[in-house]
Design a protein around this motif. Structure first.
Motif, PDB file in Angstrom:
ATOM      1  N   LEU A  57     -19.330 -50.904 -44.351  1.00 19.10           N
ATOM      2  CA  LEU A  57     -19.601 -51.388 -43.003  1.00 19.10           C
ATOM      3  C   LEU A  57     -19.043 -52.792 -42.810  1.00 19.10           C
ATOM      4  O   LEU A  57     -19.096 -53.619 -43.726  1.00 19.10           O
ATOM      5  N   VAL A  58     -18.539 -53.064 -41.617  1.00 16.62           N
ATOM      6  CA  VAL A  58     -18.055 -54.394 -41.257  1.00 16.62           C
ATOM      7  C   VAL A  58     -18.614 -54.736 -39.878  1.00 16.62           C
ATOM      8  O   VAL A  58     -18.416 -53.980 -38.928  1.00 16.62           O
ATOM      9  N   ARG A  59     -19.325 -55.856 -39.782  1.00 16.79           N
ATOM     10  CA  ARG A  59     -19.837 -56.279 -38.480  1.00 16.79           C
ATOM     11  C   ARG A  59     -18.832 -57.220 -37.825  1.00 16.79           C
ATOM     12  O   ARG A  59     -18.452 -58.236 -38.402  1.00 16.79           O
ATOM     13  N   VAL A  60     -18.403 -56.865 -36.623  1.00 11.73           N
ATOM     14  CA  VAL A  60     -17.475 -57.688 -35.856  1.00 11.73           C
ATOM     15  C   VAL A  60     -18.176 -58.165 -34.588  1.00 11.73           C
ATOM     16  O   VAL A  60     -19.145 -57.566 -34.137  1.00 11.73           O
ATOM     17  N   PHE A  61     -17.668 -59.257 -34.018  1.00 10.03           N
ATOM     18  CA  PHE A  61     -18.359 -59.935 -32.933  1.00 10.03           C
ATOM     19  C   PHE A  61     -17.478 -60.012 -31.688  1.00 10.03           C
ATOM     20  O   PHE A  61     -16.382 -60.585 -31.726  1.00 10.03           O
ATOM     21  N   ILE A  62     -17.983 -59.452 -30.595  1.00  7.75           N
ATOM     22  CA  ILE A  62     -17.299 -59.563 -29.310  1.00  7.75           C
ATOM     23  C   ILE A  62     -17.409 -60.999 -28.801  1.00  7.75           C
ATOM     24  O   ILE A  62     -18.431 -61.654 -28.971  1.00  7.75           O
ATOM     25  N   SER A  63     -16.337 -61.503 -28.184  1.00 12.06           N
ATOM     26  CA  SER A  63     -16.366 -62.825 -27.562  1.00 12.06           C
ATOM     27  C   SER A  63     -16.411 -62.661 -26.049  1.00 12.06           C
ATOM     28  O   SER A  63     -15.412 -62.261 -25.437  1.00 12.06           O
ATOM     29  N   TRP A  64     -17.551 -62.956 -25.457  1.00 16.18           N
ATOM     30  CA  TRP A  64     -17.690 -62.829 -24.000  1.00 16.18           C
ATOM     31  C   TRP A  64     -16.689 -63.745 -23.301  1.00 16.18           C
ATOM     32  O   TRP A  64     -16.058 -63.376 -22.314  1.00 16.18           O
ATOM     33  N   ARG A  65     -16.523 -64.960 -23.813  1.00 20.71           N
ATOM     34  CA  ARG A  65     -15.628 -65.911 -23.145  1.00 20.71           C
ATOM     35  C   ARG A  65     -14.167 -65.468 -23.268  1.00 20.71           C
ATOM     36  O   ARG A  65     -13.354 -65.779 -22.397  1.00 20.71           O
ATOM     37  N   ALA A  66     -13.819 -64.734 -24.322  1.00 23.04           N
ATOM     38  CA  ALA A  66     -12.451 -64.229 -24.448  1.00 23.04           C
ATOM     39  C   ALA A  66     -12.231 -62.995 -23.581  1.00 23.04           C
ATOM     40  O   ALA A  66     -11.162 -62.819 -22.997  1.00 23.04           O
ATOM     41  N   PHE A  67     -13.256 -62.151 -23.467  1.00 18.10           N
ATOM     42  CA  PHE A  67     -13.115 -60.911 -22.724  1.00 18.10           C
ATOM     43  C   PHE A  67     -13.180 -61.106 -21.216  1.00 18.10           C
ATOM     44  O   PHE A  67     -12.505 -60.415 -20.466  1.00 18.10           O
ATOM     45  N   GLU A  68     -14.028 -62.020 -20.767  1.00 17.44           N
ATOM     46  CA  GLU A  68     -14.219 -62.188 -19.321  1.00 17.44           C
ATOM     47  C   GLU A  68     -14.028 -63.659 -18.934  1.00 17.44           C
ATOM     48  O   GLU A  68     -14.983 -64.337 -18.548  1.00 17.44           O
ATOM     49  N   PRO A  69     -12.802 -64.154 -19.010  1.00 19.59           N
ATOM     50  CA  PRO A  69     -12.557 -65.567 -18.672  1.00 19.59           C
ATOM     51  C   PRO A  69     -12.819 -65.868 -17.202  1.00 19.59           C
ATOM     52  O   PRO A  69     -13.132 -67.007 -16.842  1.00 19.59           O
ATOM     53  N   GLN A  70     -12.678 -64.845 -16.351  1.00 17.40           N
ATOM     54  CA  GLN A  70     -13.016 -64.970 -14.939  1.00 17.40           C
ATOM     55  C   GLN A  70     -13.970 -63.838 -14.575  1.00 17.40           C
ATOM     56  O   GLN A  70     -13.911 -62.749 -15.153  1.00 17.40           O
ATOM     57  N   VAL A  71     -14.846 -64.095 -13.627  1.00 12.04           N
ATOM     58  CA  VAL A  71     -15.876 -63.124 -13.272  1.00 12.04           C
ATOM     59  C   VAL A  71     -15.254 -61.780 -12.898  1.00 12.04           C
ATOM     60  O   VAL A  71     -14.417 -61.693 -11.993  1.00 12.04           O
ATOM     61  N   GLY A  72     -15.651 -60.744 -13.605  1.00 14.62           N
ATOM     62  CA  GLY A  72     -15.208 -59.396 -13.288  1.00 14.62           C
ATOM     63  C   GLY A  72     -13.777 -59.073 -13.670  1.00 14.62           C
ATOM     64  O   GLY A  72     -13.304 -57.961 -13.405  1.00 14.62           O
ATOM     65  N   ARG A  73     -13.083 -60.000 -14.322  1.00 11.38           N
ATOM     66  CA  ARG A  73     -11.694 -59.760 -14.722  1.00 11.38           C
ATOM     67  C   ARG A  73     -11.599 -59.872 -16.234  1.00 11.38           C
ATOM     68  O   ARG A  73     -11.803 -60.951 -16.807  1.00 11.38           O
ATOM     69  N   TYR A  74     -11.298 -58.756 -16.883  1.00  9.26           N
ATOM     70  CA  TYR A  74     -11.254 -58.725 -18.333  1.00  9.26           C
ATOM     71  C   TYR A  74      -9.850 -59.038 -18.847  1.00  9.26           C
ATOM     72  O   TYR A  74      -8.843 -58.623 -18.259  1.00  9.26           O
ATOM     73  N   SER A  75      -9.803 -59.763 -19.941  1.00  9.93           N
ATOM     74  CA  SER A  75      -8.543 -60.165 -20.545  1.00  9.93           C
ATOM     75  C   SER A  75      -7.852 -58.949 -21.166  1.00  9.93           C
ATOM     76  O   SER A  75      -8.412 -58.286 -22.048  1.00  9.93           O
ATOM     77  N   GLU A  76      -6.641 -58.658 -20.727  1.00  5.54           N
ATOM     78  CA  GLU A  76      -5.884 -57.557 -21.308  1.00  5.54           C
ATOM     79  C   GLU A  76      -5.606 -57.814 -22.784  1.00  5.54           C
ATOM     80  O   GLU A  76      -5.577 -56.879 -23.595  1.00  5.54           O
ATOM     81  N   TRP A  77      -5.396 -59.083 -23.118  1.00  6.99           N
ATOM     82  CA  TRP A  77      -5.131 -59.430 -24.518  1.00  6.99           C
ATOM     83  C   TRP A  77      -6.346 -59.117 -25.385  1.00  6.99           C
ATOM     84  O   TRP A  77      -6.207 -58.519 -26.465  1.00  6.99           O
ATOM     85  N   ALA A  78      -7.538 -59.511 -24.950  1.00  8.22           N
ATOM     86  CA  ALA A  78      -8.743 -59.269 -25.748  1.00  8.22           C
ATOM     87  C   ALA A  78      -9.021 -57.773 -25.880  1.00  8.22           C
ATOM     88  O   ALA A  78      -9.394 -57.297 -26.959  1.00  8.22           O
ATOM     89  N   VAL A  79      -8.844 -57.036 -24.805  1.00  5.53           N
ATOM     90  CA  VAL A  79      -9.054 -55.588 -24.843  1.00  5.53           C
ATOM     91  C   VAL A  79      -8.094 -54.942 -25.833  1.00  5.53           C
ATOM     92  O   VAL A  79      -8.493 -54.095 -26.653  1.00  5.53           O
ATOM     93  N   ALA A  80      -6.816 -55.349 -25.797  1.00  2.00           N
ATOM     94  CA  ALA A  80      -5.820 -54.788 -26.710  1.00  2.00           C
ATOM     95  C   ALA A  80      -6.093 -55.201 -28.152  1.00  2.00           C
ATOM     96  O   ALA A  80      -5.907 -54.412 -29.086  1.00  2.00           O
ATOM     97  N   ARG A  81      -6.554 -56.446 -28.331  1.00  2.00           N
ATOM     98  CA  ARG A  81      -6.830 -56.932 -29.683  1.00  2.00           C
ATOM     99  C   ARG A  81      -7.981 -56.161 -30.315  1.00  2.00           C
ATOM    100  O   ARG A  81      -7.941 -55.822 -31.496  1.00  2.00           O
ATOM    101  N   LEU A  82      -9.008 -55.872 -29.533  1.00  5.59           N
ATOM    102  CA  LEU A  82     -10.124 -55.091 -30.062  1.00  5.59           C
ATOM    103  C   LEU A  82      -9.664 -53.685 -30.413  1.00  5.59           C
ATOM    104  O   LEU A  82     -10.084 -53.122 -31.426  1.00  5.59           O
ATOM    105  N   ARG A  83      -8.793 -53.122 -29.593  1.00  6.20           N
ATOM    106  CA  ARG A  83      -8.253 -51.798 -29.898  1.00  6.20           C
ATOM    107  C   ARG A  83      -7.518 -51.818 -31.231  1.00  6.20           C
ATOM    108  O   ARG A  83      -7.682 -50.926 -32.070  1.00  6.20           O
ATOM    109  N   GLU A  84      -6.695 -52.841 -31.481  1.00  3.97           N
ATOM    110  CA  GLU A  84      -5.980 -52.963 -32.742  1.00  3.97           C
ATOM    111  C   GLU A  84      -6.953 -53.105 -33.911  1.00  3.97           C
ATOM    112  O   GLU A  84      -6.759 -52.517 -34.969  1.00  3.97           O
ATOM    113  N   LEU A  85      -8.011 -53.873 -33.699  1.00  3.80           N
ATOM    114  CA  LEU A  85      -8.993 -54.088 -34.752  1.00  3.80           C
ATOM    115  C   LEU A  85      -9.699 -52.784 -35.122  1.00  3.80           C
ATOM    116  O   LEU A  85      -9.871 -52.465 -36.302  1.00  3.80           O
TER     117      LEU A  85
END
Length: 273
Positions: A57-85
């Motif tokens: 098992l590996v515990r990983v941590f979502i970054s709210w500030r990386a995922f939602e830098p603006q209200v209701g707009r998710y970072s494409e980079w963060a979404v893609a990075r999590l997919r790669e992870l």
């Protein structure tokens, strides 16, 4: 296999799936890391080492500030990075515990600028945004076999609640957000009831009672299962007996916080304390 020939990687036995061993995998390597450096390192190489060490098992941590830098707009980079992870973890036969909200003091994972001074634990609007983030992540990865469980929050985040009612309301809202899209994977809160009560006098029982995986630490109850070792003064731990003691026999228990907590202590030295 001939005598003296080293076993192949595929021949090495895996750990008992009923007793997995895991690790926290923190998203920043330095205290000065910026939001866009969330898991910016070579996690594929790290996952290869985890697999070589036969971790499960590996515990990983979502970054709210990386995922939602603006209200209701998710970072494409963060979404893609999590997919790669997630894909890398699957390729190395690792299972992920995905923690949504972490109060780690250096990483600043909760520091969304647009939240201003609102409390993410009790502010209704921020709770709605948190639930939306949970649904977004779960929706993206609910079919990924590499995801073992969804952890709503870690203990650092939970320690900020001022009452059992506040904690239970937050946990219920986030759990409901997960269950809208994923009815199968375990949902957990990364907090030990005894430790949390000792630190904040908040009874986490009602909130933690809805978890499919419970969390325990090396608390006073655990010490009853620690035995004096040889003359050198080292100790041995009856870990399996302790887990049976704290579990309900129907809910698995994750023993958290085991391992070196200082840079000058090895795993062996920490295990002997």
């Amino acid at each position: 296999m001939s005598a003296g020939q080293a076993p192949s990687v595929s021949a090495v036995s895996r750990r008992n799936p009923l007793f997995p061993l895991g690790v926290d995998y923190h998203p920043h390597d330095a205290e000065s890391a910026q939001p866009d450096e969330w898991y910016a390192g070579d996690f594929d190489a790290d996952f290869a080492e985890f697999a070589e060490a036969r971790l499960t098992l590996v515990r990983v941590f979502i970054s709210w500030r990386a995922f939602e830098p603006q209200v209701g707009r998710y970072s494409e980079w963060a979404v893609a990075r999590l997919r790669e992870l997630v894909e890398s973890a699957g390729a190395h036969r690792l299972r992920l515990v995905v923690c949504f909200f972490s109060g780690e003091r250096h990483a600043g994972l909760l520091d969304v600028a647009w939240a201003r001074t609102r409390d993410p634990r009790t502010d209704g609007y921020l709770m709605e945004r948190q639930a939306a983030l949970v649904r977004h992540v779960v929706g993206e990865h609910r079919s990924d076999r590499a995801v073992f469980a969804w952890e709503l929050a870690n203990e650092a985040f939970c320690s900020g609640f001022r009452s059992a009612e506040e904690l239970a309301a937050w946990v219920t809202a986030m759990r409901d957000a997960v269950r809208e899209l994923d009815e199968k994977r375990p949902v957990m809160v990364g907090a030990d009831a005894e430790t949390l009560f000792g630190a904040s006098r908040v009874d986490a029982g009602p909130a933690l009672g809805r978890s499919e995986v419970l969390v325990a630490h090396r608390t006073n109850a655990y010490q009853a299962y620690v035995a004096e070792g040889p003359v050198l003064g080292t100790r041995s731990t009856y870990l399996d007996g302790y887990l049976l003691h704290v579990s309900s026999r129907t809910v698995p228990v994750l023993l958290d916080g085991i391992g070196p907590h200082t840079l000058d202590a090895s795993h062996a030295e920490e295990a002997a304390l």
